[in-house]
Design a protein around this motif. Structure first.
Motif, PDB file in Angstrom:
ATOM      1  N   VAL A   1     -23.273 100.838 -98.792  1.00 27.39           N
ATOM      2  CA  VAL A   1     -22.802 100.969 -97.556  1.00 27.39           C
ATOM      3  C   VAL A   1     -21.393 100.739 -97.172  1.00 27.39           C
ATOM      4  N   GLY A   2     -20.762  99.940 -98.115  1.00 31.69           N
ATOM      5  CA  GLY A   2     -19.477  99.380 -97.798  1.00 31.69           C
ATOM      6  C   GLY A   2     -19.444  98.202 -97.098  1.00 31.69           C
ATOM      7  N   PRO A   3     -18.276  97.798 -96.712  1.00 29.00           N
ATOM      8  CA  PRO A   3     -18.041  96.511 -95.836  1.00 29.00           C
ATOM      9  C   PRO A   3     -18.511  97.041 -94.379  1.00 29.00           C
ATOM     10  N   PHE A   4     -19.047  95.974 -93.525  1.00 30.91           N
ATOM     11  CA  PHE A   4     -19.692  96.305 -91.991  1.00 30.91           C
ATOM     12  C   PHE A   4     -19.418  95.138 -91.368  1.00 30.91           C
ATOM     13  N   TYR A   5     -19.552  95.168 -90.228  1.00 31.77           N
ATOM     14  CA  TYR A   5     -19.625  94.205 -89.252  1.00 31.77           C
ATOM     15  C   TYR A   5     -20.748  94.071 -88.313  1.00 31.77           C
ATOM     16  N   CYS A   6     -21.663  93.102 -88.447  1.00 31.07           N
ATOM     17  CA  CYS A   6     -23.025  93.094 -87.773  1.00 31.07           C
ATOM     18  C   CYS A   6     -22.720  92.393 -86.433  1.00 31.07           C
ATOM     19  N   PRO A   7     -22.608  92.969 -85.250  1.00 30.59           N
ATOM     20  CA  PRO A   7     -22.486  92.146 -84.025  1.00 30.59           C
ATOM     21  C   PRO A   7     -23.511  91.182 -83.610  1.00 30.59           C
ATOM     22  N   THR A   8     -24.829  91.324 -84.307  1.00 28.05           N
ATOM     23  CA  THR A   8     -25.777  90.642 -83.673  1.00 28.05           C
ATOM     24  C   THR A   8     -25.543  89.197 -84.234  1.00 28.05           C
ATOM     25  N   ASP A   9     -25.024  88.755 -85.458  1.00 25.86           N
ATOM     26  CA  ASP A   9     -24.891  87.771 -86.017  1.00 25.86           C
ATOM     27  C   ASP A   9     -23.415  87.310 -85.909  1.00 25.86           C
ATOM     28  N   GLN A  10     -22.581  88.221 -85.602  1.00 28.29           N
ATOM     29  CA  GLN A  10     -21.226  88.097 -85.676  1.00 28.29           C
ATOM     30  C   GLN A  10     -20.527  87.899 -87.000  1.00 28.29           C
ATOM     31  N   LYS A  11     -20.997  88.620 -87.996  1.00 28.70           N
ATOM     32  CA  LYS A  11     -20.659  88.426 -89.528  1.00 28.70           C
ATOM     33  C   LYS A  11     -20.145  89.338 -89.887  1.00 28.70           C
ATOM     34  N   VAL A  12     -19.058  89.284 -90.877  1.00 31.57           N
ATOM     35  CA  VAL A  12     -18.426  90.495 -91.560  1.00 31.57           C
ATOM     36  C   VAL A  12     -19.062  90.448 -93.030  1.00 31.57           C
ATOM     37  N   TYR A  13     -19.473  91.777 -93.427  1.00 32.59           N
ATOM     38  CA  TYR A  13     -20.441  91.704 -94.750  1.00 32.59           C
ATOM     39  C   TYR A  13     -19.318  92.449 -95.796  1.00 32.59           C
ATOM     40  N   LEU A  14     -19.484  91.854 -96.991  1.00 33.33           N
ATOM     41  CA  LEU A  14     -18.342  92.548 -98.138  1.00 33.33           C
ATOM     42  C   LEU A  14     -18.844  92.297 -99.434  1.00 33.33           C
ATOM     43  N   ASP A  15     -18.943  93.269-100.180  1.00 41.43           N
ATOM     44  CA  ASP A  15     -19.127  93.099-101.611  1.00 41.43           C
ATOM     45  C   ASP A  15     -17.883  93.421-102.179  1.00 41.43           C
ATOM     46  N   LEU A  16     -17.261  92.589-103.259  1.00 37.40           N
ATOM     47  CA  LEU A  16     -16.105  92.602-103.699  1.00 37.40           C
ATOM     48  C   LEU A  16     -15.950  93.958-104.446  1.00 37.40           C
ATOM     49  N   ALA A  17     -17.012  94.552-104.968  1.00 44.11           N
ATOM     50  CA  ALA A  17     -16.971  95.860-105.844  1.00 44.11           C
ATOM     51  C   ALA A  17     -16.359  96.848-104.960  1.00 44.11           C
ATOM     52  N   PHE A  18     -16.362  96.672-103.524  1.00 44.76           N
ATOM     53  CA  PHE A  18     -15.706  97.693-103.091  1.00 44.76           C
ATOM     54  C   PHE A  18     -14.461  97.677-103.169  1.00 44.76           C
ATOM     55  N   PHE A  19     -13.819  96.671-103.162  1.00 44.49           N
ATOM     56  CA  PHE A  19     -12.318  96.854-103.703  1.00 44.49           C
ATOM     57  C   PHE A  19     -11.937  97.708-104.599  1.00 44.49           C
ATOM     58  N   GLN A  20     -12.716  97.560-105.724  1.00 43.79           N
ATOM     59  CA  GLN A  20     -12.571  98.389-106.989  1.00 43.79           C
ATOM     60  C   GLN A  20     -12.559 100.055-106.619  1.00 43.79           C
ATOM     61  N   GLU A  21     -13.669 100.287-106.009  1.00 40.87           N
ATOM     62  CA  GLU A  21     -13.563 101.413-105.349  1.00 40.87           C
ATOM     63  C   GLU A  21     -12.582 101.834-104.433  1.00 40.87           C
ATOM     64  N   LEU A  22     -12.091 101.127-103.732  1.00 42.51           N
ATOM     65  CA  LEU A  22     -10.818 101.418-102.832  1.00 42.51           C
ATOM     66  C   LEU A  22      -9.792 101.819-103.874  1.00 42.51           C
ATOM     67  N   GLN A  23      -9.527 100.970-104.707  1.00 43.36           N
ATOM     68  CA  GLN A  23      -8.150 101.311-105.792  1.00 43.36           C
ATOM     69  C   GLN A  23      -8.605 102.287-106.874  1.00 43.36           C
ATOM     70  N   ASN A  24      -9.603 102.367-107.486  1.00 37.70           N
ATOM     71  CA  ASN A  24     -10.127 103.349-108.508  1.00 37.70           C
ATOM     72  C   ASN A  24     -10.223 104.888-108.069  1.00 37.70           C
ATOM     73  N   ARG A  25     -11.152 104.825-106.887  1.00 39.17           N
ATOM     74  CA  ARG A  25     -11.658 106.059-106.481  1.00 39.17           C
ATOM     75  C   ARG A  25     -10.870 106.663-105.377  1.00 39.17           C
ATOM     76  N   LEU A  26     -10.354 106.010-104.506  1.00 34.41           N
ATOM     77  CA  LEU A  26      -9.730 106.219-103.596  1.00 34.41           C
ATOM     78  C   LEU A  26      -8.110 106.114-103.591  1.00 34.41           C
ATOM     79  N   GLY A  27      -7.701 105.570-104.548  1.00 34.16           N
ATOM     80  CA  GLY A  27      -6.289 105.299-104.919  1.00 34.16           C
ATOM     81  C   GLY A  27      -5.502 104.520-103.719  1.00 34.16           C
ATOM     82  N   ALA A  28      -6.264 103.588-103.334  1.00 32.47           N
ATOM     83  CA  ALA A  28      -5.610 102.807-102.352  1.00 32.47           C
ATOM     84  C   ALA A  28      -5.629 101.244-102.994  1.00 32.47           C
TER      85      ALA A  28
END
Length: 286
Positions: free
Chosen positions: A125-152
């Protein structure tokens, strides 16, 4: 980015290696729910499956076997901690100037899957913010996708992602999410000019505001950083992602805005450092 001498936030919860444990499918609803659609496109998950869950459909939440953090992951955690601390400093000062108190969000690092107050989520699902508990959720694997797949790639591209999610928390703190939830009963949520797009573009603008004010205070930006942020914003535009995933662009299904819009609103926040310049909801042209 010049962050080596900066403090790390104490508001990080490290749940990596736990696997999340399964549970009810992630169902944020309203504003938070649109984040899942972008995450689905990021990782090649069928968005219709996500829409089904958001609408209350049944889904499965399998157990996920997560890997223990590596040394590279620990370096990633340190970087995230410093970026989060920078957002805390900027928004605390900004809110004080408005005569308000900023309540710092927590950022949850996970690997594979995680339980949140909004439900269970897998990395897909990628990074997300949950307003119910006011927390940001992030898997570091996303950054690899951002770089390798999306070229960012680049450190500021990663910082932009964090600042965007924190931008949703700022919206929550300012009561914007509640107002949008009310407007949803009267206006279209999705589509090129819908509430979801306006909400996401404002979070992009808030990310720019953070970058401007953080750099003014501590000169954290280096040559090429802004370009990395702009590249990241462009990489996650609805039009570009839809073109990549399905070969065509469908404006009526936009949830985050086009690449040009995301870059434009990020630039607007970066140039002004003023949240009042981020009123996407009153803008006639996005």
């Amino acid at each position: 980015m010049r962050l080596n001498d900066e403090r790390e936030s104490s508001n990080i919860e490290d749940r990596r290696g736990s696997g999340g444990g399964g549970g009810r499918p992630l169902k944020i609803g309203g504003i938070g729910g649109v984040l899942l659609i972008l995450g689905a496109l990021y990782f090649g998950v069928d968005p219709q499956v996500v829409f089904s869950l958001l609408e209350g459909g049944e889904g499965t939440s399998p157990q996920v076997t997560a890997q223990a953090p590596t040394a590279q992951d620990d370096a990633g955690k340190q970087f995230i901690g410093r970026v989060l601390a920078s957002t805390e400093d900027v928004w605390t000062t900004y809110f004080q100037a408005m005569g308000r108190t900023y309540h710092e969000p927590h950022l949850v690092l996970f690997s594979g899957g995680v339980n949140s107050a909004c439900g269970y989520a897998q990395t897909s699902v990628g990074p997300f913010y949950c307003p119910t508990d006011q927390k940001v959720y992030l898997d570091l694997a996303f950054f690899q996708e951002l770089q390798n797949r999306l070229g960012a790639g680049g450190d500021f591209a990663r910082a932009y992602v964090i600042a965007h999610e924190v931008g949703h928390h700022v919206q929550n703190e300012l009561g914007i999410m509640d107002r949008v939830a009310h407007l949803r009963t009267q206006e279209a949520e999705n589509g090129a000019g819908g509430l979801s797009v306006r909400t996401e573009l404002q979070a992009d603008c808030f990310a720019g505001v953070w970058a401007k004010r953080a750099d003014d205070a501590k000169r954290i930006l280096e040559t090429g950083d802004i370009e990395e942020g702009i590249n990241a914003a462009a990489a996650v535009g609805d039009d570009r992602l839809q073109k990549e995933m399905q070969g065509r662009v469908v404006p009526d299904s936009f949830t985050h805005g086009t690449s040009a819009q995301r870059v434009g609103w990020f630039r607007r926040g970066l140039a002004s450092g003023d949240i009042h310049q981020c009123d996407t909801f009153s803008a006639s042209q996005l």
